[in-house]
Design a protein around this motif. Structure first.
Motif, short mmCIF file in Angstrom:
data_model
loop_
_atom_site.label_atom_id
_atom_site.label_comp_id
_atom_site.label_asym_id
_atom_site.label_seq_id
_atom_site.Cartn_x
_atom_site.Cartn_y
_atom_site.Cartn_z
N ARG A 317 0.83 -1.21 0.00
CA ARG A 317 0.00 0.00 0.00
C ARG A 317 0.86 1.26 0.00
NH1 ARG A 317 -4.61 -2.01 -1.84
NH2 ARG A 317 -5.85 -3.18 -0.32
N ARG A 318 1.93 1.22 0.78
CA ARG A 318 2.80 2.40 0.87
C ARG A 318 3.43 2.71 -0.49
NH1 ARG A 318 7.31 3.06 5.70
NH2 ARG A 318 7.98 5.20 5.19
N VAL A 319 3.89 1.68 -1.17
CA VAL A 319 4.49 1.88 -2.49
C VAL A 319 3.44 2.35 -3.49
CG1 VAL A 319 5.59 0.70 -4.43
CG2 VAL A 319 6.35 0.24 -2.09
N GLN A 320 2.27 1.72 -3.49
CA GLN A 320 1.19 2.13 -4.40
C GLN A 320 0.85 3.60 -4.21
OE1 GLN A 320 -1.85 -0.83 -3.32
NE2 GLN A 320 -2.02 -1.35 -5.48
N GLU A 321 0.65 4.00 -2.97
CA GLU A 321 0.25 5.38 -2.68
C GLU A 321 1.35 6.36 -3.05
OE1 GLU A 321 -0.75 5.19 1.43
OE2 GLU A 321 -2.61 4.03 1.08
N GLY A 322 2.60 5.98 -2.84
CA GLY A 322 3.71 6.87 -3.18
C GLY A 322 3.85 7.10 -4.67
N GLY A 328 0.86 10.02 -10.50
CA GLY A 328 -0.51 9.83 -10.96
C GLY A 328 -0.71 8.50 -11.66
N VAL A 329 0.09 7.51 -11.27
CA VAL A 329 0.01 6.17 -11.87
C VAL A 329 -0.38 5.18 -10.78
CG1 VAL A 329 1.30 4.32 -12.98
CG2 VAL A 329 1.73 6.70 -13.63
N GLU A 330 -1.40 4.38 -11.04
CA GLU A 330 -1.83 3.37 -10.10
C GLU A 330 -1.17 2.03 -10.45
OE1 GLU A 330 -5.91 1.23 -8.39
OE2 GLU A 330 -6.03 2.72 -10.00
N LEU A 331 -0.42 1.51 -9.51
CA LEU A 331 0.21 0.21 -9.71
C LEU A 331 -0.74 -0.90 -9.27
CD1 LEU A 331 3.88 0.76 -8.45
CD2 LEU A 331 3.00 0.88 -10.80
N HIS A 332 -0.81 -1.97 -10.07
CA HIS A 332 -1.70 -3.08 -9.75
C HIS A 332 -0.87 -4.31 -9.37
CE1 HIS A 332 -5.34 -1.05 -11.12
NE2 HIS A 332 -4.62 -0.59 -12.13
N PRO A 333 -1.19 -4.94 -8.23
CA PRO A 333 -0.46 -6.14 -7.83
C PRO A 333 -0.62 -7.27 -8.84
CG PRO A 333 -1.74 -5.26 -6.00
CD PRO A 333 -2.20 -4.54 -7.23
#
Length: 346
Positions: A317-322, A328-333
């Motif tokens: 979550r921390r990496v995604q939010e950062g 402005g890019v959403e990373l998907h697991p």
């Protein structure tokens, strides 16, 4: 079929996760299909587990049965390679190379089972399983059929198939069309060079080991679920903005095929590059943390020996939010999350 006691910490490469209600090991395709059919008939939740290399499972007692895919075997049938779902994937690669068959040498060292490869369309270094997959033998949980289906029916795309996250079917066997050859496919990590199949395997394994992507009991950098985030596909305009903001030449970016001039141009970016530029270096957040980014490769979230599932989730979550805040890019697991609130199964 064998019933045993085990936890997901012992069944997954990330080595986190609680204890299922029951664990059943299936050593034939018939056992696997029959076990899933019986559990479905009894309305009992289940999770099919191959090599456990693509799972993030919640801690604590879990109200589900772990069905272990342990049917093994590799054969050549009319020039096609067939592998039972429970076969270790890297054994399939070795078999192909030893028989002078090319097409999957770039997939050397990828952990997990053969049956998992079509589920997420496994790929590396310019190669994907969809390049060679002809058919998949499935147990259809909706109809009860044991059937071969063409690869074209799986909607294969980047790290995706219509089997992923749906639990609609269980892979029993896969079939590959490989090519008799002495030379490898063009290898992306070697700049498109073609080498012998054996050299290709050696080179891929060396590259993967340098990134902590070959399983090693003694190396906590390999206690992971592999690449944790997929490479994001974004509009070209956003890619331009990111490159200008970071101010580095040669940002990794690749045009996505399929544009016809009427759709917005899209490009694939490197998730690892974005993670690092968003302020998350290798080894983040530090030596005392139970879950850290790999010290070799920022795309892997690792268990340093005593991490919990919650530790892994918090870091993800921390990496995604950062990355989202910075670019402005959403990373998907990429892995499947079980009982953790994202892509939940069952």
């Amino acid at each position: 079929m064998k019933v045993q006691d085990s936890s997901f910490a012992s069944l997954t490469t990330l080595r986190v996760g609680g204890t299922p209600r029951e664990t059943v090991s299936c050593t034939t395709a018939a056992e696997l299909a029959a076990t899933v059919a019986q559990l479905d008939a009894d309305r009992q939740p289940l999770l099919v587990v191959g090599g456990g290399s693509n799972l993030v499972v919640a801690d604590g007692p879990l109200d589900l049965t772990a069905v272990l895919v342990r049917n093994e075997g590799i054969s050549l049938v009319d020039g096609l390679l067939r592998a039972s779902a429970g076969t270790t994937w890297d054994d399939v690669v070795v078999f192909a190379i030893e028989h002078g068959l090319g097409g999957i040498e770039a997939l050397s060292g990828i952990p997990g089972s053969a049956g998992a490869t079509p589920v997420q369309n496994v790929g590396a270094y310019g190669s994907e399983i969809s390049d060679v997959l002809t058919r998949v033998r499935l147990y259809n949980r909706e109809t009860g059929a044991d059937e071969w289906v063409p690869a074209s029916a799986l909607d294969l795309a980047y790290r995706y198939s219509n089997l992923k996250f749906t639990s609609r079917a269980v892979v029993l066997e896969i079939e590959l069309q490989l090519t008799p050859t002495e030379l490898s496919i063009p290898l992306r990590h070697l700049g498109g060079e073609q080498v012998s199949l054996a050299e290709a395997r050696k080179s891929v394994l060396e590259t993967r080991r340098a990134k902590g992507m070959v399983l090693d009991e003694a190396d906590h950098d390999t206690w992971s679920a592999g690449s944790f985030f997929t490479n994001p596909v974004v509009p070209t305009a956003l890619a331009d903005e990111i490159e200008a903001k970071v101010g580095e030449e040669n940002m990794p970016r690749f045009a996505v095929a399929g544009g016809d001039g009427t759709k917005e141009a899209m490009e694939k970016l490197s998730a690892a590059w974005l993670i690092e530029r968003a302020g998350f270096p290798k080894g983040f957040p530090g030596e005392e943390a139970p879950a850290r980014l790999s010290t070799k490769h920022t795309l892997a979230l690792t268990n340093r020996g005593h991490a919990t599932a919650d530790d892994i989730v918090a870091l993800a979550r921390r990496v995604q939010e950062g990355v989202d805040k910075q670019f402005g890019v959403e990373l998907h697991p990429e892995p499947v999350w079980v009982a953790l609130g994202l892509n939940n199964l069952p």
